[in-house]
Design a protein around this motif. Structure first.
Motif: not given
Ligand SMILES: [Zn+2]
Ligand SMILES: [Zn+2]
Length: 99
Positions: A37, A39, A44, A51, A74, A76
């Protein structure tokens, strides 16, 4: 004379082997623990893997006109990048020169 020939052959083989290997660099290149993603791993959640970063997305009105940015969480749900801990060590390949 056979011994000399063997040493010569071993030297050529070793030289070829070293050239075919990637050049050794000073210090290992740090693996950037970045998720798919975009990041960092630290963004996370260690338990859920989700995330916690926000992403900047363009905002448009009903007419499709750009109205600026907004930040959304996000999407994710799981870190998919390289494991950052503790560090990667390229295991020293035991060199068997065939002695
Ligand atoms: Zn992610
Ligand atoms: Zn993310």
């Amino acid at each position: 004379m056979i011994t000399g020939a063997l040493i010569l052959a071993a030297g050529i083989a070793l030289g070829w082997l070293l050239r075919s290997l990637p050049a050794r660099r000073k210090g290992p290149k740090p693996v950037e623990a970045k998720c798919g993603c975009g990041h960092h791993h630290s963004m996370h959640d260690p338990e859920t893997g989700a995330c916690n970063a926000t992403v900047q997305v363009g905002r448009y009105n009903q007419l499709g006109d750009w109205t600026g940015y907004e930040h959304k969480p996000c999407a994710c749900r799981r870190y998919s990048g390289p494991e950052p801990l503790p560090q990667f060590f390229a295991p020293e390949i035991a060199r068997e020169a065939g002695e």
